[in-house]
Design a protein around this motif. Structure first.
Motif, mmCIF file in Angstrom:
data_model
loop_
_atom_site.group_PDB
_atom_site.id
_atom_site.type_symbol
_atom_site.label_atom_id
_atom_site.label_comp_id
_atom_site.label_asym_id
_atom_site.label_seq_id
_atom_site.Cartn_x
_atom_site.Cartn_y
_atom_site.Cartn_z
ATOM 1 N N TYR A 33 48.987 45.533 39.658
ATOM 2 C CA TYR A 33 48.500 44.644 40.708
ATOM 3 C C TYR A 33 47.072 44.231 40.383
ATOM 4 O O TYR A 33 46.319 44.979 39.750
ATOM 5 N N PHE A 35 43.613 42.482 42.430
ATOM 6 C CA PHE A 35 43.042 42.248 43.753
ATOM 7 C C PHE A 35 41.691 41.565 43.631
ATOM 8 O O PHE A 35 40.982 41.719 42.639
ATOM 9 N N MET A 95 44.998 47.547 39.353
ATOM 10 C CA MET A 95 45.656 48.788 39.713
ATOM 11 C C MET A 95 46.998 48.870 39.006
ATOM 12 O O MET A 95 47.839 47.978 39.166
ATOM 13 N N THR A 98 52.541 52.486 39.668
ATOM 14 C CA THR A 98 53.338 53.647 39.323
ATOM 15 C C THR A 98 54.033 54.140 40.572
ATOM 16 O O THR A 98 53.391 54.302 41.611
ATOM 17 N N THR A 104 49.213 58.681 42.052
ATOM 18 C CA THR A 104 48.395 57.763 42.834
ATOM 19 C C THR A 104 47.814 56.735 41.888
ATOM 20 O O THR A 104 47.702 56.983 40.690
ATOM 21 N N ASN A 105 47.468 55.596 42.408
ATOM 22 C CA ASN A 105 47.028 54.479 41.582
ATOM 23 C C ASN A 105 45.605 54.077 41.922
ATOM 24 O O ASN A 105 45.359 53.412 42.920
ATOM 25 N N LYS A 106 44.669 54.470 41.088
ATOM 26 C CA LYS A 106 43.271 54.166 41.345
ATOM 27 C C LYS A 106 42.981 52.703 41.064
ATOM 28 O O LYS A 106 43.662 52.041 40.272
ATOM 29 N N LEU A 107 41.965 52.205 41.713
ATOM 30 C CA LEU A 107 41.493 50.854 41.470
ATOM 31 C C LEU A 107 40.399 50.892 40.407
ATOM 32 O O LEU A 107 39.522 51.750 40.430
ATOM 33 N N PHE A 109 37.473 48.472 39.032
ATOM 34 C CA PHE A 109 36.756 47.288 39.472
ATOM 35 C C PHE A 109 35.975 46.633 38.342
ATOM 36 O O PHE A 109 35.527 47.296 37.398
ATOM 37 N N THR B 31 48.134 59.230 51.262
ATOM 38 C CA THR B 31 47.331 59.207 50.034
ATOM 39 C C THR B 31 45.890 58.836 50.356
ATOM 40 O O THR B 31 45.644 57.912 51.140
ATOM 41 N N TYR B 33 41.962 58.253 48.534
ATOM 42 C CA TYR B 33 41.137 58.045 47.343
ATOM 43 C C TYR B 33 39.671 58.136 47.735
ATOM 44 O O TYR B 33 39.278 57.683 48.811
ATOM 45 N N TYR B 35 35.817 56.975 46.247
ATOM 46 C CA TYR B 35 35.074 56.170 45.286
ATOM 47 C C TYR B 35 33.586 56.318 45.555
ATOM 48 O O TYR B 35 33.158 56.496 46.704
ATOM 49 N N ASP B 42 29.538 48.687 40.766
ATOM 50 C CA ASP B 42 30.878 48.558 41.325
ATOM 51 C C ASP B 42 31.366 49.955 41.712
ATOM 52 O O ASP B 42 30.882 50.965 41.178
ATOM 53 N N PRO B 43 32.329 50.048 42.610
ATOM 54 C CA PRO B 43 32.859 51.362 42.994
ATOM 55 C C PRO B 43 33.550 52.058 41.816
ATOM 56 O O PRO B 43 34.285 51.422 41.058
ATOM 57 N N PHE B 45 35.988 55.338 40.743
ATOM 58 C CA PHE B 45 36.959 56.294 41.260
ATOM 59 C C PHE B 45 36.508 57.721 41.000
ATOM 60 O O PHE B 45 36.077 58.062 39.888
ATOM 61 N N SER B 48 41.708 61.586 43.849
ATOM 62 C CA SER B 48 42.731 61.147 44.794
ATOM 63 C C SER B 48 43.672 62.292 45.129
ATOM 64 O O SER B 48 43.832 63.245 44.350
ATOM 65 N N SER B 55 45.906 64.484 42.889
ATOM 66 C CA SER B 55 46.785 63.696 42.051
ATOM 67 C C SER B 55 46.101 63.176 40.796
ATOM 68 O O SER B 55 46.688 63.191 39.721
ATOM 69 N N TYR B 97 52.399 52.404 47.100
ATOM 70 C CA TYR B 97 51.750 52.425 45.794
ATOM 71 C C TYR B 97 50.981 51.162 45.490
ATOM 72 O O TYR B 97 50.533 50.954 44.377
ATOM 73 N N GLN B 100 45.377 49.685 49.096
ATOM 74 C CA GLN B 100 44.462 50.689 49.608
ATOM 75 C C GLN B 100 43.583 50.052 50.679
ATOM 76 O O GLN B 100 43.055 48.962 50.485
#
Lengths: 119, 111
Positions: A33, A35, A95, A98, A104-107, A109, B31, B33, B35, B42-43, B45, B48, B55, B97, B100
């Motif tokens: 994805y 965003f 992202m 999965t 989990t699917n982290k963003l 940036f 779920t 997360y 950041y 920028d943020p 990670f 999570s 995870s 999934y 967020q």
């Protein structure tokens, strides 16, 4: 590893005009994805628009639309009829998609583009 | 609609102190997360959780730890604070999934 690049640190546009923010990304994933998030001076992260990589049709949300070029790994944001309230930092984000249980699917940036809408 | 709640919104600590940030996800989101967004950055990670289990882990210092509790809220514990820990800490929650939802963030200042 995935990377997201925003090559325009700052941009300016006159109220009511159209502006396009650029974003490129790099990934070997086939399913993901993309965003665009807006971060106004309040620092709240606001989702502007979302694009699923498997969809060929470009996403649109009112005055916001994207130009998604999967082969070129490009994902630009077009803001039409710019308003003073659009003044913000805009982040492009990637992202991985999965659906494996427990994943989990982290963003990830980009570095952001600071957009100023001038009256 | 209910949103992600973070507390406190602002926190000021001295170097070497400890801080605890809390996150309450949107109801029925499983779920969470975390950041970190430094000044002008920028943020990034941190970590999570899915169904109360860790995870994924990003660039989170060993001085930081986190967990997700039975009611799905999460806490980020930060010890031996350093000046460089000053940042905006976001929590985001998700029930699937693909999207967020971000909380308003906790602004941590380390003096």
């Amino acid at each position: 590893a995935q990377t997201v690049t925003q090559s325009q640190p700052e941009m300016s546009v006159q109220e009511a005009e159209t502006v396009t923010l650029s974003c490129t990304y790099d990934t070997s994933e086939s399913n993901y994805y993309l965003f665009w998030y807006k971060q106004p001076p309040s620092r709240q992260m606001i989702l502007v628009i979302r694009q699923e990589a498997y969809k060929q049709q470009n996403a649109t949300e009112n005055r916001f639309s994207v130009n998604f070029q999967k082969a070129a790994k490009s994902f630009s944001l077009k803001i039409s009829d710019s308003q003073l309230g659009d003044t913000a930092m805009y982040f492009c984000a990637f992202m991985k998609h999965t659906t494996v249980g427990g994943a989990t699917n982290k963003l990830i940036f980009g570095t952001g583009t600071l957009l100023a809408v001038q009256p | 609609a209910a949103g992600v709640i973070q507390s406190p919104r602002h926190l000021i600590k001295e170097k070497r102190e400890t801080a605890t940030l809390k996150c309450y996800p949107i109801p029925r989101h499983d779920t969470v997360y975390w950041y970190q967004q430094g000044p002008g950055q920028d943020p990034q990670f941190l970590i999570s959780f899915y169904e109360k289990m860790q995870s994924d882990k990003g660039s989170i210092p060993d001085r930081f730890s986190a967990q997700q509790f039975s009611d799905y809220h999460s806490e980020l514990n930060m010890s031996s604070l350093e000046l460089g820990d000053s940042a905006l800490y976001f929590c985001a929650s998700s029930s699937n999934y693909n999207e967020q939802f971000f909380g308003p963030g906790t602004r941590l200042t380390v003096l």
